[in-house]
Write a protein that holds these residues in place. Structure first.
Motif, PDB file in Angstrom:
ATOM      1  N   SER A   1      12.133  59.556   2.329  1.00  0.00           N
ATOM      2  CA  SER A   1      10.909  59.388   2.598  1.00  0.00           C
ATOM      3  C   SER A   1      10.824  57.785   3.219  1.00  0.00           C
ATOM      4  CB  SER A   1      10.481  58.689   1.038  1.00  0.00           C
ATOM      5  OG  SER A   1       9.278  58.106   0.811  1.00  0.00           O
ATOM      6  N   TYR A   2       9.579  57.628   4.030  1.00  0.00           N
ATOM      7  CA  TYR A   2       9.558  56.532   5.020  1.00  0.00           C
ATOM      8  C   TYR A   2       8.068  56.016   5.020  1.00  0.00           C
ATOM      9  CZ  TYR A   2      13.356  59.005   7.429  1.00  0.00           C
ATOM     10  OH  TYR A   2      14.599  59.539   7.771  1.00  0.00           O
ATOM     11  N   ASP A   3       8.077  54.972   5.556  1.00  0.00           N
ATOM     12  CA  ASP A   3       6.545  54.178   5.613  1.00  0.00           C
ATOM     13  C   ASP A   3       5.737  55.120   6.438  1.00  0.00           C
ATOM     14  OD1 ASP A   3       7.403  52.018   3.900  1.00  0.00           O
ATOM     15  OD2 ASP A   3       8.231  51.084   5.461  1.00  0.00           O
TER      16      ASP A   3
ATOM     17  N   ILE B   1       5.765  58.341   9.681  1.00  0.00           N
ATOM     18  CA  ILE B   1       6.447  59.272  10.351  1.00  0.00           C
ATOM     19  C   ILE B   1       5.638  59.302  11.710  1.00  0.00           C
ATOM     20  CG2 ILE B   1       6.775  61.939  10.476  1.00  0.00           C
ATOM     21  CD1 ILE B   1       7.236  61.741   7.503  1.00  0.00           C
TER      22      ILE B   1
ATOM     23  N   ALA C   1       5.880  60.250   3.405  1.00  0.00           N
ATOM     24  CA  ALA C   1       5.606  58.894   4.225  1.00  0.00           C
ATOM     25  C   ALA C   1       4.254  58.390   3.817  1.00  0.00           C
ATOM     26  CB  ALA C   1       5.663  58.976   5.759  1.00  0.00           C
TER      27      ALA C   1
END
Length: 376
Positions: free
Chosen positions: A3-5, A7, A193
Motif C-alpha cells: 500500500s502507498y500514498d 501510485i 493507494a
C-alpha cells in the motif's frame, strides 16, 4: 497487499518528475513503468528535447516554462550534472505567419527579451543555416535542449533517495477505485493507494478510456545527418530551431551525444498508430521527407543519414495538454496529450501532478488544459 500514498503509472518524462515531487514531499510513492527506464518506445528519448520561451503555441505556456527552467536548474544541482544545454532558439517563418507572430507575442506578453533577425542575419551569425530571404526569425538567447534520458534517470534516482519505489518492466493490467483510494493490478502484484497519477504517454488512453477520442498517438521520425562541416552544427554554433515552411513545420538540434545534425518534421506522415503496434523502422520515404528540408535550409548538413529513430506524439484536437482529475474520481489525476511539445515542461508537470494528487488543485494556471474542454 503493498500500500502507498500514491501510485504513478508511466515513468517517462512526466511520470519520473511526478514520482520525484511526490516523494520529496514525504509521500510513500510507487512508480510503475512497463518498459525499461529510460526507454525508446514512447516520446522521451532521442538525446535532445527542446526548451524555449518562444512559445507560439499559446502565451499561457510561458509561466510554466519559466518554472520548468527553475526546476531543471534545481535538478542539475541535485544530480550534480548538466541536464540542459543553452544554444539559443530560433522560431522562423514568413513574417506574417502565425508561427512567427505568436512566438513574438508570447515573449512580448511576458517580457522575454528576443531579437528579430532577417534571413541574411541568421545565415551570417549561424553559418549552418541557409534561410531564404522570405524567412524571418525570432531569436531568443535562453533556448536550448534538455537531455531527456538523463532528465528521467536523475528524477528517478532523486525520488528513490527520497524513499520512492520505482518498478520497471512491470505492466499495469487494470485499476479501479476502491472507496476513497484505488487498487492497481499489474503482471507482478496488486497494490493499493490513496491517489493514482496516470502519466502513461501514448498508452494513457489504454488506462483511461475516456481519453481515447482526444489523446491520439501519432508516429514521428527523427533523423541524424552527417554535416559536411561539423563545427557549424556544434552546440556552441547552432541554435535549436522551429521552422514553418511550405514543406511543413520542421524542428532541429545541433550535434550532441551522437554524431549528426538532428531534424524532424512535426506530424511527419500524419500516421495515427497503436502504440503497441507502431512501425518502428525508418524507411526511405521517412528520410526523403527530412532530407528535402536539410537540402534546402541546411545544405552543409546534407550528408548521409547516420541514424533514424521513431517516437510518438500524443495529439489532442487543439494540441494543448490534458491535465486534471477525473470527473467523479478525484483521487485519480491524469496528464496526457502533450502533442509533441511537452517534454520541456516535464519538471513543472511533475510539480502540478503532485499538487493534484495531494489536494486536487494547483497554483499553476492549467485552465487551458482542462480535461472536459472537448465536451463543451
Amino acid at each position: 497487499m503493498p500500500s502507498y500514498d500514491a501510485i504513478v503509472i508511466g515513468v517517462g518524462g512526466m511520470g519520473s518528475a511526478a514520482v520525484y515531487h511526490l516523494a520529496r514531499r514525504g509521500l510513500q510513492v510507487l512508480g510503475v513503468e512497463k518498459h525499461a527506464i529510460p526507454h525508446e518506445m514512447g516520446s522521451s528519448h532521442g538525446y535532445s528535447r527542446m526548451i524555449r520561451y518562444t512559445l507560439q503555441e499559446h502565451p499561457s505556456y510561458v509561466p510554466l516554462v519559466r518554472r520548468s527552467y527553475e526546476l531543471w536548474h534545481e535538478m542539475e544541482e541535485t544530480a550534480g550534472e548538466e541536464l540542459m544545454v543553452t544554444t539559443g532558439s530560433i522560431r522562423a517563418g514568413a513574417p506574417d505567419s502565425p508561427f512567427f507572430l505568436n512566438a513574438q507575442e508570447a515573449c512580448d506578453l511576458h517580457s522575454i527579451p528576443y531579437e528579430i533577425l532577417t534571413a541574411s542575419e541568421v545565415n551570417k551569425r549561424f553559418p549552418g543555416y541557409r534561410f531564404p530571404e522570405e524567412i524571418s526569425s525570432v531569436y531568443q538567447a535562453d533556448g536550448g535542449f534538455l537531455l531527456p534520458e538523463r532528465c528521467i534517470v536523475t528524477h528517478v534516482q532523486a525520488a528513490e533517495r527520497a524513499g520512492a519505489d520505482v518498478h520497471s518492466q512491470e505492466t499495469v493490467l487494470d485499476w479501479e477505485v476502491r472507496g476513497d483510494g484505488v487498487q492497481v493490478r499489474t503482471d507482478r502484484d496488486t497494490y493499493t493507494a490513496g491517489r493514482l497519477v496516470v502519466t502513461a504517454g501514448p498508452w494513457a488512453a489504454n488506462l483511461v478510456p475516456e481519453l481515447a477520442a482526444y489523446a491520439v498517438p501519432e508516429r514521428q521520425v527523427m533523423g541524424w545527418f552527417q554535416p559536411k562541416r561539423p563545427e557549424l552544427y556544434a552546440a556552441d554554433a547552432f541554435p535549436v530551431f522551429g521552422l514553418f515552411t511550405e514543406e511543413g513545420r520542421y524542428y532541429g538540434f545541433p550535434s550532441h551525444a551522437v554524431p549528426g545534425f538532428k531534424i524532424g518534421r512535426a506530424h511527419h506522415l500524419l500516421q495515427k498508430v497503436d502504440p503497441d503496434a507502431i512501425n518502428r523502422e525508418v524507411h526511405p520515404e521517412d528520410e526523403d521527407i527530412l532530407r528535402q528540408a536539410v537540402n534546402r535550409y541546411f545544405p552543409l548538413a546534407a550528408g548521409k543519414l547516420l541514424d533514424g529513430k521513431t517516437c510518438m506524439y500524443t495529439n489532442t484536437p487543439d494540441e494543448h495538454f490534458m491535465i486534471g482529475t477525473l470527473d467523479g474520481q478525484p483521487q485519480v489525476s491524469v496528464a496526457a496529450g502533450f502533442s509533441g511539445h511537452g517534454f520541456k515542461f516535464a519538471s513543472v508537470i511533475g510539480e502540478i501532478m503532485a499538487d493534484l494528487a495531494q489536494s486536487g488543485a494547483t497554483e499553476h494556471d492549467i485552465n487551458l488544459f482542462r480535461l472536459d474542454r472537448f465536451k463543451e
